[in-house]
Motif scaffolding. Structure first.
Motif, PDB file in Angstrom:
ATOM      1  N   PHE A   1       0.858  -1.216  -0.040  1.00  0.00           N
ATOM      2  CA  PHE A   1      -0.017   0.089  -0.123  1.00  0.00           C
ATOM      3  C   PHE A   1       0.763   1.426  -0.050  1.00  0.00           C
ATOM      4  CE2 PHE A   1      -2.238   3.385   2.311  1.00  0.00           C
ATOM      5  CZ  PHE A   1      -3.502   3.647   1.588  1.00  0.00           C
ATOM      6  N   ILE A   2       0.629   2.126  -0.822  1.00  0.00           N
ATOM      7  CA  ILE A   2       1.620   3.446  -1.212  1.00  0.00           C
ATOM      8  C   ILE A   2       0.828   4.556  -1.044  1.00  0.00           C
ATOM      9  CG2 ILE A   2       3.198   4.304  -2.804  1.00  0.00           C
ATOM     10  CD1 ILE A   2       3.023   1.242  -4.015  1.00  0.00           C
ATOM     11  N   THR A   3       1.339   5.536  -0.227  1.00  0.00           N
ATOM     12  CA  THR A   3       0.929   6.740  -0.196  1.00  0.00           C
ATOM     13  C   THR A   3       1.764   7.884  -0.929  1.00  0.00           C
ATOM     14  OG1 THR A   3      -0.017   6.528   2.021  1.00  0.00           O
ATOM     15  CG2 THR A   3       0.444   8.760   1.444  1.00  0.00           C
ATOM     16  N   VAL A   4       1.148   8.456  -1.738  1.00  0.00           N
ATOM     17  CA  VAL A   4       2.061   9.266  -2.767  1.00  0.00           C
ATOM     18  C   VAL A   4       1.554  10.967  -2.251  1.00  0.00           C
ATOM     19  CG1 VAL A   4       2.949  10.126  -4.879  1.00  0.00           C
ATOM     20  CG2 VAL A   4       2.075   7.697  -4.607  1.00  0.00           C
ATOM     21  N   THR A   5       2.412  11.666  -1.744  1.00  0.00           N
ATOM     22  CA  THR A   5       2.365  13.070  -1.231  1.00  0.00           C
ATOM     23  C   THR A   5       3.085  13.978  -1.912  1.00  0.00           C
ATOM     24  OG1 THR A   5       1.468  12.044   1.066  1.00  0.00           O
ATOM     25  CG2 THR A   5       2.336  14.510   0.900  1.00  0.00           C
ATOM     26  N   VAL A   6       2.467  14.753  -2.631  1.00  0.00           N
ATOM     27  CA  VAL A   6       3.236  15.976  -3.292  1.00  0.00           C
ATOM     28  C   VAL A   6       2.955  17.251  -2.754  1.00  0.00           C
ATOM     29  CG1 VAL A   6       3.817  17.114  -5.530  1.00  0.00           C
ATOM     30  CG2 VAL A   6       3.219  14.488  -5.465  1.00  0.00           C
TER      31      VAL A   6
ATOM     32  N   ILE B   1       3.544   9.552 -10.706  1.00  0.00           N
ATOM     33  CA  ILE B   1       3.951   8.514  -9.840  1.00  0.00           C
ATOM     34  C   ILE B   1       3.220   7.144  -9.965  1.00  0.00           C
ATOM     35  CG2 ILE B   1       5.208   7.978  -7.712  1.00  0.00           C
ATOM     36  CD1 ILE B   1       5.677  11.123  -7.699  1.00  0.00           C
ATOM     37  N   ALA B   2       1.912   7.392  -9.483  1.00  0.00           N
ATOM     38  CA  ALA B   2       1.145   6.319  -8.995  1.00  0.00           C
ATOM     39  C   ALA B   2       0.700   5.459 -10.085  1.00  0.00           C
ATOM     40  CB  ALA B   2      -0.152   6.736  -8.110  1.00  0.00           C
TER      41      ALA B   2
ATOM     42  N   GLY C   1      15.303   6.352  -9.831  1.00  0.00           N
ATOM     43  CA  GLY C   1      15.226   7.158 -11.129  1.00  0.00           C
ATOM     44  C   GLY C   1      13.829   6.949 -11.781  1.00  0.00           C
ATOM     45  N   ARG C   2      13.244   5.778 -11.385  1.00  0.00           N
ATOM     46  CA  ARG C   2      11.794   5.737 -12.136  1.00  0.00           C
ATOM     47  C   ARG C   2      10.776   6.898 -11.480  1.00  0.00           C
ATOM     48  NH1 ARG C   2      11.022  -0.789 -12.504  1.00  0.00           N
ATOM     49  NH2 ARG C   2      12.384  -1.329 -14.196  1.00  0.00           N
ATOM     50  N   ILE C   3      11.116   7.159 -10.382  1.00  0.00           N
ATOM     51  CA  ILE C   3      10.124   8.070  -9.647  1.00  0.00           C
ATOM     52  C   ILE C   3      10.529   9.418 -10.351  1.00  0.00           C
ATOM     53  CG2 ILE C   3       9.630   9.238  -7.416  1.00  0.00           C
ATOM     54  CD1 ILE C   3      10.357   6.598  -6.015  1.00  0.00           C
ATOM     55  N   LEU C   4      11.855   9.911 -10.429  1.00  0.00           N
ATOM     56  CA  LEU C   4      12.140  11.015 -11.192  1.00  0.00           C
ATOM     57  C   LEU C   4      11.788  11.263 -12.583  1.00  0.00           C
ATOM     58  CD1 LEU C   4      15.853  11.803 -10.061  1.00  0.00           C
ATOM     59  CD2 LEU C   4      13.635  12.369  -9.003  1.00  0.00           C
ATOM     60  N   CYS C   5      11.708   9.953 -13.083  1.00  0.00           N
ATOM     61  CA  CYS C   5      11.135  10.023 -14.743  1.00  0.00           C
ATOM     62  C   CYS C   5       9.639  10.445 -14.537  1.00  0.00           C
ATOM     63  CB  CYS C   5      11.515   8.788 -15.119  1.00  0.00           C
ATOM     64  SG  CYS C   5      10.772   8.455 -16.784  1.00  0.00           S
ATOM     65  N   ALA C   6       8.757   9.687 -13.530  1.00  0.00           N
ATOM     66  CA  ALA C   6       7.519  10.200 -13.594  1.00  0.00           C
ATOM     67  C   ALA C   6       7.207  11.536 -13.342  1.00  0.00           C
ATOM     68  CB  ALA C   6       6.797   9.147 -12.784  1.00  0.00           C
ATOM     69  N   ILE C   7       7.950  12.056 -12.210  1.00  0.00           N
ATOM     70  CA  ILE C   7       7.846  13.524 -12.032  1.00  0.00           C
ATOM     71  C   ILE C   7       8.275  14.372 -13.321  1.00  0.00           C
ATOM     72  CG2 ILE C   7       8.662  15.435 -10.793  1.00  0.00           C
ATOM     73  CD1 ILE C   7       9.442  13.199  -8.582  1.00  0.00           C
ATOM     74  N   GLY C   8       9.114  14.078 -13.966  1.00  0.00           N
ATOM     75  CA  GLY C   8       9.420  14.792 -15.197  1.00  0.00           C
ATOM     76  C   GLY C   8       8.535  14.847 -16.390  1.00  0.00           C
ATOM     77  N   TYR C   9       7.724  13.642 -16.423  1.00  0.00           N
ATOM     78  CA  TYR C   9       6.794  13.725 -17.637  1.00  0.00           C
ATOM     79  C   TYR C   9       5.585  14.061 -17.115  1.00  0.00           C
ATOM     80  CZ  TYR C   9       5.708   8.635 -16.538  1.00  0.00           C
ATOM     81  OH  TYR C   9       5.394   7.757 -15.744  1.00  0.00           O
ATOM     82  N   ALA C  10       5.299  14.426 -15.902  1.00  0.00           N
ATOM     83  CA  ALA C  10       3.929  14.980 -15.517  1.00  0.00           C
ATOM     84  C   ALA C  10       3.784  16.311 -16.036  1.00  0.00           C
ATOM     85  CB  ALA C  10       3.911  15.140 -14.100  1.00  0.00           C
TER      86      ALA C  10
END
Length: 406
Positions: free
Chosen positions: A282-287, A303-304, A321-330
């Motif tokens: 279970f993953i919480t994603v807070t921005v 990200i999610a 790096g996958r998280i950074l990638c997802a942030i970057g293409y938002a």
């Protein structure tokens, strides 16, 4: 197997609500799959529904009926979504309403139909219609648990939440159930949720309460990024516990009701994620640090929804790096990546757009091995903050959906 505590609480009775169910053999053998809710007269009912253009026939009928009258009954079948079924599907949803109305002595517009299950198949109408009277005969105030089981599809566990609260010396109850495990993403999903209270609330406030609470619960979850054809969420206020009606947002009792409803809705929504098809985490994603909540949500969902992020978490691989990638293409305009910070729980993995100096692979892996974790991102461009909830993507997700119609 669901993640974390998914136990059913004691489901308090809501005055003015009765529930019955039966085995209609819609699709599954030896289980209840047809559920009926009965509301007391003058119950105020509100609903929010899927934004999928191919919305199911029961969604179309329920939305139309809600505009015409105060509903007295809900009828829910599992195993068949009655979506992508054309004119005949619409006729079948309307026929179900008319048949139940004839039995219950109300008008067809006082019935709201709901379906969940396989898309593109016609309802087995003889079984549905034959199940109405047995379900009506089973009506009881105490059947919330049976209803939670009766609306399940690929769910591995029933989902419920219930609280009692006091307003001006009167004890009220709020109880609800939900279902969903796959085809889940924001703007509602393959989920159904039915929540009721016996507090007296004006109709316009019932809709406002529902919309406000859904925005921070069911509209903040995602499992696979697929928005369903059938998602529906109903909130009913029977007023049967007495007291003076809440008719204004300025009424001090309004904020208490909203707090309770928000907790109920968030619990029901998170239970869906915890029971995500094949979920092991279970993953919480807070921005935070966004210019507004919209861009915080855009990054959080990016990200999610990422299969690469979700599979890395399943494998306990701190491939950040996958998280950074997802942030970057938002779709964030003029994002200054040198201001971005990222944490796994309290372990900072990214500082000022690059690897944190004190980050170690071992520390990241330790967090990734947990069954629950938080990915926290600071965009460094404002004060806005928002949170979404998701799960990992496992081998079992593919198996469950590959075998869904078998």
């Amino acid at each position: 197997m669901a993640v974390g505590d998914v136990s059913m609480p004691h489901m308090h009775v809501v005055k003015g609500v009765k529930i019955g169910s039966t085995e209609a053999h819609v699709r599954y053998p030896n289980r209840r799959d047809l559920v009926i809710f009965q509301f007391a007269e003058n119950t105020k009912v509100a609903g929010v529904f899927t934004q999928n253009a191919f919305c199911a026939a029961p969604v179309q009928v329920s939305k139309a009926h809600l505009l015409e009258t105060d509903p007295r009954y809900l009828v829910i079948n599992t195993g068949n979504a009655n979506a992508g079924t054309g004119a005949l599907g619409l006729k079948n949803a309307q026929q179900t309403c008319q048949a139940l109305a004839d039995i219950a002595g109300v008008t067809a517009t006082q019935i709201l139909p709901f379906s969940t299950g396989v898309i593109g198949e016609q309802l087995p109408m003889p079984r549905i219609l034959a199940g109405l009277e047995p379900a009506i005969s089973d009506l009881s105030e105490a059947h919330w648990d049976a209803a939670a089981k009766g609306i399940m599809t690929t769910d591995t566990t029933p989902k419920g939440a219930s609280e009692q609260f006091e307003l001006d010396g009167v004890i009220y109850t709020m109880t609800g159930i939900s279902k969903g495990a796959g085809m889940i993403r924001p703007n509602m999903a393959t989920m159904l949720s039915f929540v009721a209270t016996d507090a007296p609330i004006a109709k316009n406030l019932v809709q406002k309460l529902l919309k406000t609470s859904v925005d921070q619960s069911f509209n903040r979850i995602t499992i696979d990024g697929d928005t369903s054809t059938n998602d529906s969420c109903i909130f009913a206020a029977t007023g049967q516990a007495g007291g003076v009606e809440i008719s204004s947002e300025q009424d001090a009792r309004y904020s208490t009701v909203l707090e309770v409803l928000s907790r109920i809705m968030k619990r029901l929504a998170q239970l869906i994620v915890r029971d995500g098809e094949g979920a092991t985490k279970f993953i919480t994603v807070t921005v935070e640090g966004g210019q507004n909540t919209e861009e915080c949500c855009e990054v959080a969902y990016s990200i999610a929804h990422s299969p690469l992020v979700k599979t890395a978490i399943f494998a306990s691989d701190p491939n950040w790096g996958r998280i950074l990638c997802a942030i970057g293409y938002a779709k964030i305009q003029n994002l200054d990546v040198e201001k971005v910070q990222v944490w796994l729980d309290e372990v900072q993995i990214c500082k000022d757009g690059g690897a944190a100096a004190d980050y170690t692979e071992e520390a990241g892996a330790q967090v990734m091995q947990q069954t629950e974790m938080t990915i926290r991102v600071n965009l460094g461009r404002g004060d806005a903050k928002d949170t979404v909830y998701t799960c990992d993507l496992s081998y079992d997700y593919v198996k469950i959906n590959a075998d869904y119609r078998s």
